[in-house]
Write an enzyme that holds these catalytic residues in place. Structure first.
Site, PDB file in Angstrom:
ATOM      1  N   PHE A  66       0.787  -1.122  -0.103  1.00 43.04           N
ATOM      2  CA  PHE A  66      -0.033   0.174  -0.127  1.00 43.04           C
ATOM      3  C   PHE A  66       1.004   1.310  -0.049  1.00 43.04           C
ATOM      4  CE2 PHE A  66      -2.965   3.059   1.642  1.00 43.04           C
ATOM      5  CZ  PHE A  66      -4.029   3.050   0.908  1.00 43.04           C
ATOM      6  N   GLU A  67       2.131   1.103   0.590  1.00 45.00           N
ATOM      7  CA  GLU A  67       3.043   2.306   0.514  1.00 45.00           C
ATOM      8  C   GLU A  67       3.720   2.494  -0.792  1.00 45.00           C
ATOM      9  OE1 GLU A  67       2.860   0.185   3.357  1.00 45.00           O
ATOM     10  OE2 GLU A  67       1.262   1.424   4.061  1.00 45.00           O
ATOM     11  N   VAL A  90       1.109  -9.433  -2.713  1.00 46.08           N
ATOM     12  CA  VAL A  90       0.071  -9.406  -1.882  1.00 46.08           C
ATOM     13  C   VAL A  90      -0.576 -10.711  -2.112  1.00 46.08           C
ATOM     14  CG1 VAL A  90      -2.059  -8.139  -1.123  1.00 46.08           C
ATOM     15  CG2 VAL A  90      -0.569  -6.936  -2.323  1.00 46.08           C
ATOM     16  N   ASP A  94      -7.476 -14.530   4.909  1.00 52.26           N
ATOM     17  CA  ASP A  94      -8.643 -15.049   5.097  1.00 52.26           C
ATOM     18  C   ASP A  94      -9.848 -13.887   5.370  1.00 52.26           C
ATOM     19  OD1 ASP A  94      -7.757 -17.508   5.759  1.00 52.26           O
ATOM     20  OD2 ASP A  94      -7.627 -17.011   7.698  1.00 52.26           O
ATOM     21  N   THR A  95      -9.564 -12.696   5.140  1.00 48.03           N
ATOM     22  CA  THR A  95     -10.320 -11.576   5.167  1.00 48.03           C
ATOM     23  C   THR A  95     -10.178 -10.695   3.801  1.00 48.03           C
ATOM     24  OG1 THR A  95      -8.587  -9.830   6.040  1.00 48.03           O
ATOM     25  CG2 THR A  95      -9.742 -11.370   7.725  1.00 48.03           C
ATOM     26  N   HIS A  97      -9.264  -8.097   3.214  1.00 44.82           N
ATOM     27  CA  HIS A  97      -8.029  -7.114   3.274  1.00 44.82           C
ATOM     28  C   HIS A  97      -7.247  -7.015   2.340  1.00 44.82           C
ATOM     29  CE1 HIS A  97      -5.648  -4.391   5.977  1.00 44.82           C
ATOM     30  NE2 HIS A  97      -4.677  -5.020   5.445  1.00 44.82           N
ATOM     31  N   TYR A 122       4.057  -1.359 -13.337  1.00 49.02           N
ATOM     32  CA  TYR A 122       3.361  -2.219 -12.317  1.00 49.02           C
ATOM     33  C   TYR A 122       3.980  -3.558 -11.980  1.00 49.02           C
ATOM     34  CZ  TYR A 122      -1.186  -3.999 -10.197  1.00 49.02           C
ATOM     35  OH  TYR A 122      -2.028  -4.666  -9.646  1.00 49.02           O
ATOM     36  N   ARG A 136       6.244 -16.931  -9.812  1.00 50.41           N
ATOM     37  CA  ARG A 136       6.384 -15.789 -10.641  1.00 50.41           C
ATOM     38  C   ARG A 136       7.401 -14.959 -10.267  1.00 50.41           C
ATOM     39  NH1 ARG A 136       1.576 -18.093 -10.403  1.00 50.41           N
ATOM     40  NH2 ARG A 136      -0.010 -17.743 -12.187  1.00 50.41           N
TER      41      ARG A 136
HETATM   42  C1  DLZ Z   1      -1.390  -5.611   6.200  1.00 47.02           C
HETATM   43  C2  DLZ Z   1      -1.000  -6.239   5.113  1.00 47.02           C
HETATM   44  C3  DLZ Z   1      -1.518  -7.874   4.647  1.00 47.02           C
HETATM   45  C4  DLZ Z   1      -2.238  -8.530   5.517  1.00 47.02           C
HETATM   46  N1  DLZ Z   1      -0.855  -8.395   3.789  1.00 47.02           N
HETATM   47  C5  DLZ Z   1       0.137  -7.784   3.042  1.00 47.02           C
HETATM   48  C6  DLZ Z   1       0.600  -8.419   1.895  1.00 47.02           C
HETATM   49  O1  DLZ Z   1       0.224  -9.686   1.669  1.00 47.02           O
HETATM   50  N2  DLZ Z   1       1.270  -7.731   1.062  1.00 47.02           N
HETATM   51  C7  DLZ Z   1       1.755  -6.516   1.350  1.00 47.02           C
HETATM   52  O2  DLZ Z   1       2.582  -5.920   0.588  1.00 47.02           O
HETATM   53  N3  DLZ Z   1       1.506  -5.996   2.085  1.00 47.02           N
HETATM   54  C8  DLZ Z   1       0.426  -6.420   3.150  1.00 47.02           C
HETATM   55  N4  DLZ Z   1      -0.004  -5.518   4.096  1.00 47.02           N
HETATM   56  C9  DLZ Z   1       0.618  -4.403   4.614  1.00 47.02           C
HETATM   57  C10 DLZ Z   1      -0.039  -3.405   3.786  1.00 47.02           C
HETATM   58  O3  DLZ Z   1       0.447  -3.280   2.439  1.00 47.02           O
HETATM   59  C11 DLZ Z   1       0.429  -1.830   4.447  1.00 47.02           C
HETATM   60  O4  DLZ Z   1       1.729  -1.739   4.521  1.00 47.02           O
HETATM   61  C12 DLZ Z   1      -0.088  -1.739   5.652  1.00 47.02           C
HETATM   62  O5  DLZ Z   1      -1.814  -1.865   5.608  1.00 47.02           O
HETATM   63  C13 DLZ Z   1       0.037  -0.434   6.382  1.00 47.02           C
HETATM   64  O6  DLZ Z   1      -0.428   0.519   5.592  1.00 47.02           O
END
Ligand code: DLZ
Length: 166
Positions: A66-67, A90, A94-95, A97, A122, A136
């Site tokens: 996300f960052e 990512v 289970d959620t 998220h 990307y 991958r």
């Molecule tokens: C919180 C989270 C989760 C559950 N899973 C991943 C993931 O599989 N891959 C990833 O890059 N980041 C994950 N994060 C962290 C979020 O990207 C982010 O760093 C947090 O929600 C804080 O903003």
């Protein structure tokens, strides 16, 4: 599009422009670093193979995918990179998220890509499990880092060709 029957490291070498003199930024997420580190290695190796100097590759890490949005935004603002590759992984849990992170990150990167002169590449892997991710980042489906590097070089070349027509 399915990558199941596609090798992410396979490309027509003759279609890749000479990358000498290009400056490439890479923002890489620390989450699932066993995967993102391998993507980073693939991207760097491929950039160098096509002429990018080690000193012209700027790598910065961010905590999670996300960052990547903010990391890329800062690189756009504070560096002279000709393209920026965003690397993350990512993995579905289970959620819901997973869906929010994938969608938010993808949308954020797409917005940056569309609103700046510098291409944003990307390199986010979104998979159902770790094995699919490993497949991958240097496994049986190749390495998405290689694909991102080739795409970055082609997009810098694309931009340069248009600029020279002004
Ligand atoms: C919180 C989270 C989760 C559950 N899973 C991943 C993931 O599989 N891959 C990833 O890059 N980041 C994950 N994060 C962290 C979020 O990207 C982010 O760093 C947090 O929600 C804080 O903003």
């Amino acid at each position: 599009m399915a990558t199941k029957n596609q090798n992410l490291s396979a490309y027509d070498i003759t279609s890749v422009p000479d990358a000498q003199g290009m400056k490439i930024g890479i923002v890489v997420s620390e989450w699932n670093y066993n995967v993102t580190g391998a993507l980073l290695t693939g991207a760097k190796d491929t950039l160098k193979k096509h002429g990018v100097q080690e000193n012209d590759i700027l790598v910065m890490t961010v905590p999670g995918s996300f960052e990547l949005i903010h990391g890329v935004q800062e690189m756009l603002q504070f560096t002279a990179c000709n393209a920026i590759i965003a690397i993350g992984c990512v993995i579905r849990g289970d959620t819901p998220h997973f869906d929010y992170i994938c969608e938010g990150t993808t949308y954020g990167l797409a917005r940056l890509n569309a609103t700046h002169d510098i291409p944003v590449i990307y390199g986010l892997i979104t998979t159902n499990d770790m094995q699919q991710a490993l497949d991958r980042c240097g496994g049986k489906h190749g390495n998405k880092g290689d694909e991102c590097a080739v795409t970055a070089i082609k997009m810098v070349d694309f931009h340069r060709k248009l600029i020279h027509r002004r």
